[in-house]
Design an enzyme around this catalytic site. Structure first.
Site, PDB file in Angstrom:
ATOM      1  N   CYS A  67      -1.917   3.843  -3.640  1.00  0.00           N
ATOM      2  CA  CYS A  67      -1.984   2.436  -4.036  1.00  0.00           C
ATOM      3  C   CYS A  67      -3.286   1.830  -3.490  1.00  0.00           C
ATOM      4  CB  CYS A  67      -0.766   1.707  -3.471  1.00  0.00           C
ATOM      5  SG  CYS A  67      -0.788  -0.071  -3.751  1.00  0.00           S
ATOM      6  N   HIS A 107      13.359   7.017 -20.217  1.00  0.00           N
ATOM      7  CA  HIS A 107      12.991   7.705 -18.971  1.00  0.00           C
ATOM      8  C   HIS A 107      11.567   7.404 -18.512  1.00  0.00           C
ATOM      9  CE1 HIS A 107      16.377  10.839 -19.950  1.00  0.00           C
ATOM     10  NE2 HIS A 107      16.847   9.704 -19.478  1.00  0.00           N
ATOM     11  N   THR A 126      17.099  17.290 -28.734  1.00  0.00           N
ATOM     12  CA  THR A 126      17.572  17.112 -27.357  1.00  0.00           C
ATOM     13  C   THR A 126      18.766  18.015 -27.100  1.00  0.00           C
ATOM     14  OG1 THR A 126      18.557  15.579 -25.755  1.00  0.00           O
ATOM     15  CG2 THR A 126      18.843  15.012 -28.081  1.00  0.00           C
ATOM     16  N   SER A 127      18.865  18.480 -25.849  1.00  0.00           N
ATOM     17  CA  SER A 127      20.001  19.324 -25.492  1.00  0.00           C
ATOM     18  C   SER A 127      21.253  18.481 -25.274  1.00  0.00           C
ATOM     19  CB  SER A 127      19.685  20.126 -24.227  1.00  0.00           C
ATOM     20  OG  SER A 127      19.368  19.242 -23.169  1.00  0.00           O
ATOM     21  N   GLN A 143      13.989   9.918 -25.012  1.00  0.00           N
ATOM     22  CA  GLN A 143      14.030  10.335 -23.610  1.00  0.00           C
ATOM     23  C   GLN A 143      12.644  10.818 -23.176  1.00  0.00           C
ATOM     24  OE1 GLN A 143      17.877  12.813 -22.969  1.00  0.00           O
ATOM     25  NE2 GLN A 143      17.488  12.853 -25.150  1.00  0.00           N
ATOM     26  N   ASN A 144      11.725  10.914 -24.124  1.00  0.00           N
ATOM     27  CA  ASN A 144      10.425  11.523 -23.821  1.00  0.00           C
ATOM     28  C   ASN A 144       9.510  10.555 -23.094  1.00  0.00           C
ATOM     29  OD1 ASN A 144      11.507  13.619 -25.191  1.00  0.00           O
ATOM     30  ND2 ASN A 144      10.234  13.417 -27.012  1.00  0.00           N
ATOM     31  N   VAL A 145       8.661  11.138 -22.268  1.00  0.00           N
ATOM     32  CA  VAL A 145       7.710  10.332 -21.498  1.00  0.00           C
ATOM     33  C   VAL A 145       6.277  10.609 -21.958  1.00  0.00           C
ATOM     34  CG1 VAL A 145       9.239  10.256 -19.477  1.00  0.00           C
ATOM     35  CG2 VAL A 145       7.530  12.078 -19.638  1.00  0.00           C
ATOM     36  N   CYS A 156      -2.203  -1.053  -0.729  1.00  0.00           N
ATOM     37  CA  CYS A 156      -1.588  -0.787   0.584  1.00  0.00           C
ATOM     38  C   CYS A 156      -1.806   0.656   1.060  1.00  0.00           C
ATOM     39  CB  CYS A 156      -0.091  -1.120   0.550  1.00  0.00           C
ATOM     40  SG  CYS A 156       0.870   0.077  -0.378  1.00  0.00           S
ATOM     41  N   GLU A 195      18.624  24.940 -32.532  1.00  0.00           N
ATOM     42  CA  GLU A 195      19.965  25.539 -32.353  1.00  0.00           C
ATOM     43  C   GLU A 195      20.924  24.396 -32.047  1.00  0.00           C
ATOM     44  OE1 GLU A 195      19.250  28.142 -29.051  1.00  0.00           O
ATOM     45  OE2 GLU A 195      19.531  26.519 -27.611  1.00  0.00           O
TER      46      GLU A 195
HETATM   47  C1  BJW Z   1      13.821  21.714 -30.824  1.00  0.00           C
HETATM   48  C2  BJW Z   1      12.588  22.275 -31.098  1.00  0.00           C
HETATM   49  C3  BJW Z   1      12.034  21.946 -32.316  1.00  0.00           C
HETATM   50  C4  BJW Z   1      13.133  22.963 -29.179  1.00  0.00           C
HETATM   51  N1  BJW Z   1      12.690  21.128 -33.139  1.00  0.00           N
HETATM   52  N2  BJW Z   1      14.461  20.911 -31.660  1.00  0.00           N
HETATM   53  C5  BJW Z   1      27.706  11.183 -16.817  1.00  0.00           C
HETATM   54  C6  BJW Z   1      28.228  12.456 -16.742  1.00  0.00           C
HETATM   55  C7  BJW Z   1      27.607  13.429 -15.954  1.00  0.00           C
HETATM   56  C8  BJW Z   1      26.464  13.131 -15.216  1.00  0.00           C
HETATM   57  C9  BJW Z   1      25.950  11.867 -15.293  1.00  0.00           C
HETATM   58  C10 BJW Z   1      26.572  10.911 -16.088  1.00  0.00           C
HETATM   59  N3  BJW Z   1      25.840   9.774 -15.995  1.00  0.00           N
HETATM   60  C11 BJW Z   1      24.784   9.995 -15.173  1.00  0.00           C
HETATM   61  C12 BJW Z   1      24.840  11.265 -14.720  1.00  0.00           C
HETATM   62  C13 BJW Z   1      23.863  11.887 -13.790  1.00  0.00           C
HETATM   63  C14 BJW Z   1      22.585  12.352 -14.422  1.00  0.00           C
HETATM   64  C15 BJW Z   1      22.923  13.395 -15.476  1.00  0.00           C
HETATM   65  O1  BJW Z   1      22.865  13.179 -16.658  1.00  0.00           O
HETATM   66  N4  BJW Z   1      23.236  14.607 -15.038  1.00  0.00           N
HETATM   67  C16 BJW Z   1      23.589  15.693 -15.964  1.00  0.00           C
HETATM   68  C17 BJW Z   1      22.418  16.689 -16.072  1.00  0.00           C
HETATM   69  C18 BJW Z   1      24.832  16.360 -15.469  1.00  0.00           C
HETATM   70  N5  BJW Z   1      21.839  11.233 -14.981  1.00  0.00           N
HETATM   71  C19 BJW Z   1      21.015  10.497 -14.238  1.00  0.00           C
HETATM   72  O2  BJW Z   1      20.862  10.721 -13.050  1.00  0.00           O
HETATM   73  C20 BJW Z   1      20.297   9.339 -14.891  1.00  0.00           C
HETATM   74  N6  BJW Z   1      20.425   8.186 -14.087  1.00  0.00           N
HETATM   75  C21 BJW Z   1      21.588   7.550 -13.946  1.00  0.00           C
HETATM   76  O3  BJW Z   1      22.577   7.813 -14.596  1.00  0.00           O
HETATM   77  O4  BJW Z   1      21.528   6.543 -13.038  1.00  0.00           O
HETATM   78  C22 BJW Z   1      22.709   5.848 -12.684  1.00  0.00           C
HETATM   79  C23 BJW Z   1      22.279   4.795 -11.689  1.00  0.00           C
HETATM   80  C24 BJW Z   1      22.631   3.483 -11.940  1.00  0.00           C
HETATM   81  C25 BJW Z   1      22.231   2.498 -11.015  1.00  0.00           C
HETATM   82  C26 BJW Z   1      21.512   2.848  -9.892  1.00  0.00           C
HETATM   83  C27 BJW Z   1      21.142   4.151  -9.665  1.00  0.00           C
HETATM   84  C28 BJW Z   1      21.547   5.151 -10.572  1.00  0.00           C
HETATM   85  C29 BJW Z   1      18.782   9.594 -14.969  1.00  0.00           C
HETATM   86  C30 BJW Z   1      18.422  10.719 -15.849  1.00  0.00           C
HETATM   87  C31 BJW Z   1      16.919  10.977 -15.749  1.00  0.00           C
HETATM   88  C32 BJW Z   1      16.451  12.198 -16.518  1.00  0.00           C
HETATM   89  N7  BJW Z   1      15.109  12.489 -16.171  1.00  0.00           N
HETATM   90  C33 BJW Z   1      14.404  13.581 -16.817  1.00  0.00           C
HETATM   91  C34 BJW Z   1      12.985  13.695 -16.202  1.00  0.00           C
HETATM   92  C35 BJW Z   1      12.090  12.548 -16.723  1.00  0.00           C
HETATM   93  C36 BJW Z   1      10.736  12.625 -16.163  1.00  0.00           C
HETATM   94  C37 BJW Z   1       9.935  13.771 -16.677  1.00  0.00           C
HETATM   95  O5  BJW Z   1       9.749  13.950 -17.896  1.00  0.00           O
HETATM   96  O6  BJW Z   1       9.421  14.511 -15.849  1.00  0.00           O
HETATM   97  O7  BJW Z   1      14.331  13.338 -18.215  1.00  0.00           O
HETATM   98  S1  BJW Z   1      15.278  15.127 -16.709  1.00  0.00           S
HETATM   99  C38 BJW Z   1      14.803  15.696 -18.327  1.00  0.00           C
HETATM  100  O8  BJW Z   1      15.977  15.816 -19.153  1.00  0.00           O
HETATM  101  C39 BJW Z   1      13.965  14.553 -18.917  1.00  0.00           C
HETATM  102  C40 BJW Z   1      14.448  14.529 -20.335  1.00  0.00           C
HETATM  103  O9  BJW Z   1      14.159  13.271 -20.929  1.00  0.00           O
HETATM  104  C41 BJW Z   1      15.916  14.816 -20.183  1.00  0.00           C
HETATM  105  C42 BJW Z   1      16.579  15.311 -21.425  1.00  0.00           C
HETATM  106  O10 BJW Z   1      16.053  16.539 -21.798  1.00  0.00           O
HETATM  107  P1  BJW Z   1      15.864  16.847 -23.355  1.00  0.00           P
HETATM  108  O11 BJW Z   1      14.882  15.910 -23.930  1.00  0.00           O
HETATM  109  O12 BJW Z   1      17.175  16.930 -24.001  1.00  0.00           O
HETATM  110  O13 BJW Z   1      15.118  18.261 -23.284  1.00  0.00           O
HETATM  111  P2  BJW Z   1      15.759  19.736 -23.176  1.00  0.00           P
HETATM  112  O14 BJW Z   1      14.666  20.623 -22.756  1.00  0.00           O
HETATM  113  O15 BJW Z   1      16.990  19.734 -22.383  1.00  0.00           O
HETATM  114  O16 BJW Z   1      16.188  20.078 -24.659  1.00  0.00           O
HETATM  115  C43 BJW Z   1      15.239  20.294 -25.694  1.00  0.00           C
HETATM  116  C44 BJW Z   1      15.990  20.558 -26.976  1.00  0.00           C
HETATM  117  O17 BJW Z   1      15.049  20.665 -28.010  1.00  0.00           O
HETATM  118  C45 BJW Z   1      16.810  21.865 -26.964  1.00  0.00           C
HETATM  119  O18 BJW Z   1      18.126  21.586 -27.449  1.00  0.00           O
HETATM  120  C46 BJW Z   1      16.062  22.764 -27.949  1.00  0.00           C
HETATM  121  O19 BJW Z   1      16.924  23.635 -28.682  1.00  0.00           O
HETATM  122  C47 BJW Z   1      15.430  21.756 -28.855  1.00  0.00           C
HETATM  123  N8  BJW Z   1      14.207  22.180 -29.525  1.00  0.00           N
HETATM  124  N9  BJW Z   1      12.240  23.091 -29.988  1.00  0.00           N
HETATM  125  C48 BJW Z   1      13.924  20.655 -32.747  1.00  0.00           C
HETATM  126  N10 BJW Z   1      10.837  22.483 -32.692  1.00  0.00           N
END
Ligand code: BJW
Length: 248
Positions: A146, A117, A187-188, A99-101, A149, A214
């Site tokens: 851009c 992502h 990931t969370s 999921q990382n960028v 444009c 955790e």
């Molecule tokens: C450690 C550590 C160490 C710390 N060692 N561990 C189904 C159910 C409900 C909702 C939805 C669903 N399907 C879709 C949705 C909607 C939505 C969604 O998920 N909402 C929920 C929040 C409720 N999803 C979307 O909108 C997605 N799109 C979509 O479904 O489109 C449908 C569609 C189809 C056709 C046309 C149009 C639409 C898109 C999701 C995009 C997510 N974007 C982001 C931003 C990316 C850009 C950026 O980086 O700026 O992605 S949000 C952010 O969260 C980012 C991450 O990739 C993502 C996940 O976060 P991640 O990686 O889990 O990080 P954290 O901080 O949450 O967790 C870190 C973890 O590490 C923690 O657990 C720590 O404990 C741990 N940790 N140190 C090991 N040393």
């Protein structure tokens, strides 16, 4: 203490899928989204990484991304990223779904990678949809425009409500269909469709292991390996390598 099931399953597997999130890059100094790291100049990172925030204040959102680009440009892959590269070399089939960028998996040397992502280094024209790679830090112009444009460009990442790259989830599900286990790292598991890999694997009867500081993957049946991924992954993999060599 590493769960023996994890060592056994990894030692026996021939096809493995790994799902990573921001936590794997935490030990490289890159803040996560949720929890203590998820604040930037008193803004909630999750509110800035949205189409609504960009529409309301593109300059502010670009300052947020420019800051992150600066942090990432100075960061290096850590032992967790490097262990996944070693694992990729050892298995006949190995798919890394991230999921990382930040591009740290790619810089570490991971090859069979699905970036769900998008990435921080791609810019997309908001009018034409054309993309370009921009690696200069800082960028010469903020917000960038851009060259053809003159419209605003946006980060080439996937925000909430936006579609993932069309081939990304089909490829991830196909890899999972062939795999013997899923390893979830840092990931969370709050964001879908990425998090859906966990219940899909569990429903298929596949073992799911989670490396996290955790327990976060709130699905019954997930086996936790608690600790920082930069420590747990190398330790786990060295035990698996010993087991595969017949000495562990
Ligand atoms: C450690 C550590 C160490 C710390 N060692 N561990 C189904 C159910 C409900 C909702 C939805 C669903 N399907 C879709 C949705 C909607 C939505 C969604 O998920 N909402 C929920 C929040 C409720 N999803 C979307 O909108 C997605 N799109 C979509 O479904 O489109 C449908 C569609 C189809 C056709 C046309 C149009 C639409 C898109 C999701 C995009 C997510 N974007 C982001 C931003 C990316 C850009 C950026 O980086 O700026 O992605 S949000 C952010 O969260 C980012 C991450 O990739 C993502 C996940 O976060 P991640 O990686 O889990 O990080 P954290 O901080 O949450 O967790 C870190 C973890 O590490 C923690 O657990 C720590 O404990 C741990 N940790 N140190 C090991 N040393």
């Amino acid at each position: 203490m590493l769960p023996p099931q994890a060592i056994d399953a990894l030692a026996r597997a021939r096809a493995v899928v790994v799902l990573t999130g921001a936590g794997i890059s935490a030990e490289s100094g890159i803040p996560t989204f949720r929890g203590a790291g998820g604040l930037w100049r008193n803004h909630d990172a999750m509110k800035l990484a949205t189409p609504e925030a960009f529409a309301a204040d593109p300059q502010l959102v670009w300052e947020f991304y420019e800051y992150r680009r600066q942090v990432v440009a100075k960061a290096e892959p850590n032992a967790g990223h490097r262990t996944l590269v070693e694992m990729e070399a050892a298995y006949p089939e190995f798919t890394l779904v991230t999921q990382n960028v930040d591009g740290l998996h790619q810089r570490a040397g991971s090859r069979n990678l699905i970036a769900l992502h998008g990435d921080l280094w791609t810019l997309r024209c908001t009018e034409e949809g054309t993309e370009r790679v921009e690696t200069r830090v800082p960028m010469p112009e903020l917000p960038p425009r851009c060259a053809r444009c003159g419209a605003l460009e946006r980060p080439g990442v996937v925000w909430f409500g936006e579609a993932l790259p069309p081939e990304a989830m089909p490829r991830a599900y196909a890899a999972l269909g062939d795999a013997q286990l899923l390893l979830v790292v840092g990931t969370s598991c709050r964001v879908y469709p990425a998090a859906s890999l966990v219940p899909v694997a569990l429903r298929a009867g596949m073992p799911v292991f989670e490396v996290n500081v955790e327990p976060a993957a709130d699905f019954p049946g997930v086996i936790a390996l608690e600790g920082p991924s930069g420590e747990v992954l190398p330790e786990l993999w060295s035990r698996v390598v010993s087991r595969r060599a017949g000495s562990g």
